[in-house]
Design an enzyme around this catalytic site. Structure first.
Site, short mmCIF file in Angstrom:
data_model
loop_
_atom_site.label_atom_id
_atom_site.label_comp_id
_atom_site.label_asym_id
_atom_site.label_seq_id
_atom_site.Cartn_x
_atom_site.Cartn_y
_atom_site.Cartn_z
N LYS A 197 0.83 -1.21 0.00
CA LYS A 197 0.00 0.00 0.00
C LYS A 197 0.87 1.27 0.00
CE LYS A 197 -2.17 -1.22 3.81
NZ LYS A 197 -1.68 -2.56 4.20
N ARG A 233 -9.75 -0.20 8.91
CA ARG A 233 -9.24 -1.53 9.25
C ARG A 233 -10.25 -2.34 10.04
NH1 ARG A 233 -3.57 -0.31 8.78
NH2 ARG A 233 -2.29 -2.15 9.08
N ARG A 277 -0.28 -9.55 13.41
CA ARG A 277 -0.89 -8.59 12.49
C ARG A 277 -1.77 -9.32 11.47
NH1 ARG A 277 4.47 -5.88 10.80
NH2 ARG A 277 3.31 -4.73 9.23
P1 ADP Z 1 0.88 -2.56 7.84
O1 ADP Z 1 -0.24 -2.35 6.89
O2 ADP Z 1 2.12 -3.03 7.17
O3 ADP Z 1 0.51 -3.41 9.03
P2 ADP Z 1 0.65 0.18 8.87
O4 ADP Z 1 1.79 1.13 8.84
O5 ADP Z 1 -0.52 0.48 8.03
O6 ADP Z 1 1.34 -1.20 8.48
O7 ADP Z 1 0.15 0.00 10.36
C1 ADP Z 1 1.01 -0.31 11.44
C2 ADP Z 1 0.22 -0.50 12.75
O8 ADP Z 1 -0.45 0.73 13.09
C3 ADP Z 1 -0.89 -1.53 12.70
O9 ADP Z 1 -0.43 -2.84 12.96
C4 ADP Z 1 -1.84 -1.02 13.81
O10 ADP Z 1 -1.38 -1.36 15.09
C5 ADP Z 1 -1.74 0.48 13.68
N1 ADP Z 1 -2.81 1.01 12.78
C6 ADP Z 1 -2.62 1.59 11.56
N2 ADP Z 1 -3.79 1.93 11.00
C7 ADP Z 1 -4.76 1.56 11.87
C8 ADP Z 1 -6.19 1.61 11.88
N3 ADP Z 1 -6.87 2.12 10.84
N4 ADP Z 1 -6.85 1.10 12.96
C9 ADP Z 1 -6.19 0.60 14.00
N5 ADP Z 1 -4.86 0.50 14.08
C10 ADP Z 1 -4.13 0.98 13.03
#
Ligand code: ADP
Length: 189
Positions: free
Chosen positions: A14, A88, A144
Site C-alpha cells: 500500500k 481496518r 498482524r
Molecule cells: P501494515 O499495513 O504493514 O501493518 P501500517 O503502517 O498500516 O502497516 O500500520 C502499522 C500499525 O499501526 C498496525 O499494525 C496497527 O497497530 C496500527 N494502525 C494503523 N492503522 C490503523 C487503523 N486504521 N486502525 C487501528 N490500528 C491501526
C-alpha cells in the site's frame, strides 16, 4: 470527488503504490500507520498509547483512529482522498461513510492489492532488515495477520456488498507494473 481506499494485508504494498500513484494524481493522502509512527517518535500522548499495541501487532482503538481521519478529511475538502491503512475495522468503515456523507463527498471505493500470505511474510521480513520497523518480526507479523483475518478482512466484504470494491494482483510483477494496473483502475473510478 474521489475517495479511494487502498486496501490490503500488511506488506501488500500500500505504501509503495501510494508513493507511485501520488506522482500522477494530486491526492490528499493519509497513512494512519505513518502518522502513528511519527507520534511514537515525537513521544506524544497518542504515541505513548499506541506504541505497545503496535509493537504487539494489535490495532489502535477505533475512537482514536476515527478522530484522526475525521479531522484529516475536514481539513482537505478540495482534493481527492487516498486512504492507506484505513479503514481496518467495519466500525471504522461505517464511521468513514458517515463522515463522507456529512461532507457531501460521495462514496468510498476500495482497491485491494491481493498477495499470498507466504509472500507477505517474506516481504515483511526483508523490509525488517532494511527499515528496522519494530513490528516487522515474525511473531508480531503473525499477530498482524491474525488481526487482519479477525477484524480487517470483513471491511472488504462490507464494500463488496455495496459494489464499491475491486481487487488487483499485488503479487506478480514489479511495483511499477502493479502501479500501471492500479492507475488504469483509478482513471476509470
Ligand atoms: P501494515 O499495513 O504493514 O501493518 P501500517 O503502517 O498500516 O502497516 O500500520 C502499522 C500499525 O499501526 C498496525 O499494525 C496497527 O497497530 C496500527 N494502525 C494503523 N492503522 C490503523 C487503523 N486504521 N486502525 C487501528 N490500528 C491501526
Amino acid at each position: 470527488m474521489r475517495n479511494i481506499i487502498l486496501f490490503g494485508a500488511p506488506g501488500a504494498g500500500k505504501g509503495t503504490q501510494s508513493a507511485i500513484i501520488r506522482e500522477k494524481f494530486d491526492f490528499a493522502y493519509i497513512s494512519t500507520g505513518e502518522i502513528l509512527r511519527a507520534e511514537i517518535k515525537a513521544g506524544t500522548e497518542l504515541g505513548k498509547q499506541a506504541e505497545d499495541l503496535i509493537n504487539k501487532g494489535e490495532l489502535v482503538s477505533d475512537e482514536i483512529i476515527i478522530g484522526m481521519i475525521k479531522s484529516f478529511i475536514e481539513n482537505n475538502t478540495t482534493k481527492d482522498l487516498l486512504l492507506d491503512g484505513f479503514p481496518r475495522t467495519v466500525k471504522q468503515a461505517e464511521a468513514l461513510d458517515e463522515i463522507l456523507t456529512s461532507m457531501q463527498r460521495g462514496k468510498a471505493k476500495v482497491v485491494e492489492l491481493e498477495v499470498d500470505k507466504d509472500v507477505l511474510m517474506k516481504r515483511l521480513l526483508k523490509r525488517a532488515e532494511i527499515e528496522g520497523r519494530k513490528d516487522d518480526n515474525e511473531e508480531t507479523i503473525r499477530e498482524r495477520f491474525n488481526q487482519y483475518d479477525k477484524k480487517t478482512a470483513a471491511v472488504a466484504d462490507y464494500y463488496k456488498k455495496k459494489g464499491d470494491y475491486i481487487a488487483i494482483d499485488g503479487e506478480h510483477g514489479t511495483p511499477q507494473e502493479i502501479s500501471v494496473k492500479l492507475i488504469d483502475i483509478l482513471e476509470k473510478l
